[in-house]
Design an enzyme around this catalytic site. Structure first.
Site, short mmCIF file in Angstrom:
data_model
loop_
_atom_site.label_atom_id
_atom_site.label_comp_id
_atom_site.label_asym_id
_atom_site.label_seq_id
_atom_site.Cartn_x
_atom_site.Cartn_y
_atom_site.Cartn_z
N TYR A 183 16.89 29.80 7.46
CA TYR A 183 15.80 30.57 8.05
C TYR A 183 15.92 30.52 9.57
O TYR A 183 16.23 29.47 10.13
CB TYR A 183 14.44 29.99 7.63
CG TYR A 183 14.16 30.13 6.16
CD1 TYR A 183 14.03 31.39 5.57
CD2 TYR A 183 14.05 29.01 5.35
CE1 TYR A 183 13.78 31.51 4.21
CE2 TYR A 183 13.79 29.13 4.00
CZ TYR A 183 13.66 30.39 3.42
OH TYR A 183 13.42 30.50 2.09
N LYS B 271 0.85 -1.21 0.00
CA LYS B 271 0.00 0.00 0.00
C LYS B 271 0.88 1.26 0.00
O LYS B 271 2.09 1.18 0.27
CB LYS B 271 -0.90 -0.02 1.24
CG LYS B 271 -0.12 0.01 2.54
CD LYS B 271 -1.02 -0.27 3.75
CE LYS B 271 -0.20 -0.30 5.03
NZ LYS B 271 -0.98 -0.77 6.18
#
Ligand code: PLP
Length: 361
Positions: free
Chosen positions: A258, A37
């Site tokens: 950042y 899956k």
């Protein structure tokens, strides 16, 4: 036109995958439903299915009809098994294509019984022995079996349950195995073969059942053990890689990325062409995360950005622009990153984005 190589890529080692399948088989002594899956846990649904299609597995475990359809469209012969309850809108296709659903409610039994009037739908029964995510409670078992006897549109070809704490709570899991085995002892299979399954990767590795003849490993096949003591048995299939795009010499105190995390010393830093836009978790920022540059562990500096990260290569003066960097793989397990990111290896693998090119070896 010349074509550039990707900035970030995932190398998928198919021989490791097959080796891990052999480990699953020999360790459990059972047949294996390969759980593929979620794009085979990020490894690529169709390429992984093709690599395993000739292994004579009874099922591929998928999450929904759309994943089963991808297998069908790719010409995969192994039968899809839908893990979990089906939506009403999926059932016609499931019945028509002879995919195997697991029955989680009386409503599903009624619907599949109607859809199977001309050709019975082969289905498994889902029992809830503790997961609380779908399936019949043990107290409902007799009523469900009666109902199925009166449902000629369904052939009951198996029964399964799922383990919520196989890697966390051995006491509960052992009692779950005992409960499951005692419930199965009451069932008299009418179809052959009849598949009885409980174990996921952790269940397969650490627990014994007297009744099961099938296991449903996912993570284990991709070479990661939910239980660290078994990691040496298997080999990670995916290695996430990128390259150094530029090397900077920066003074102590200069900010990085950042938020301007200050450098603690005069530093040589390497910028690497991958970030959270590739699925490298931003939550690895500030957690003493390391990456492998030319095989040496180097610390991550500052925050992970969308497309780039910055690492400290001050102690690795020979590295150059273009050098290969491993974010995780055989020498640095995704499990280690998952712990730092306050996550789990299942999540990190499935969130590697499509921008990362998968390369099969
Ligand atoms: C995803 C899933 C598995 C596989 O679990 P792993 O821990 O990856 O081995 C097995 N069974 C069910 C029902 C699942 O949903």
């Amino acid at each position: 036109m010349p074509q550039s190589s990707p900035r970030a890529w995932a190398e998928i080692d198919l021989s490791a995958l097959k080796n891990n399948l052999q480990v699953a088989r020999s360790h459990s002594g059972q047949e294996i439903m390969a759980v593929i899956k979620a794009d085979a846990y990020g490894h690529g649904l169709v390429p992984i299915a093709k690599a395993l299609d000739h292994e004579k597995l009874p099922f591929f475990g998928v999450a929904n009809a759309a994943e089963a359809r991808q297998l069908h469209d790719a010409g995969i012969g192994t039968r899809p098994y839908i893990l979990g309850a089906t939506l009403p809108s999926e059932r016609e296709e499931i019945a028509a294509r002879a995919w195997t659903p697991c029955l989680c409610s009386f409503e599903e039994i009624d619907h599949f019984n109607r859809l199977g009037q001309h050709r019975p739908v082969s289905a498994h029964l889902a029992l809830d022995t503790g997961m609380g995510r779908g399936g019949f409670l043990p107290a409902q078992l007799n009523a469900v079996l009666e109902k199925l006897k009166a449902s000629p549109g369904i052939t009951l070809s198996g029964i399964g349950s799922h383990l919520p704490v196989a890697d966390e709570d051995p006491q509960f899991t052992t009692s779950q195995f005992q409960l499951f085995d005692s419930l199965i002892a009451k069932i008299h299979p009418s179809s052959q073969p009849f598949h009885i399954h409980l174990g996921n990767s952790a269940g397969l590795l650490d627990y014994q059942s007297q009744q099961t003849n099938l296991a449903r490993p996912g993570l284990l096949l991709y070479g990661l053990s939910p239980l660290p003591e078994h990691q040496a048995l298997i080999q990670p299939v995916m290695a996430l890689k990128s390259r150094i795009s530029v090397i900077n010499h920066l003074p102590a105190g200069h900010g990085v990325s950042y938020g301007r995390t200050p450098l603690r010393r005069d530093s040589i830093t390497a910028v690497i062409g991958l970030g959270y836009g590739d699925g490298y978790p931003r939550s690895l920022s500030g957690k003493n995360t390391e990456v492998l540059v030319n095989g040496t562990r180097c610390p991550l500096l500052g925050r992970v950005t969308m497309d780039q990260i910055i690492v400290d290569v001050t102690d690795l003066p020979d590295c150059q622009t273009g050098d290969e960097v491993t974010l995780f793989g055989k020498e640095l397990l995704v499990t280690e990153l998952a712990q730092k990111a306050d996550s789990i290896p299942w999540e990190l693998l499935t969130q590697i984005t499509p921008r990362v090119q998968r390369i099969y070896r």
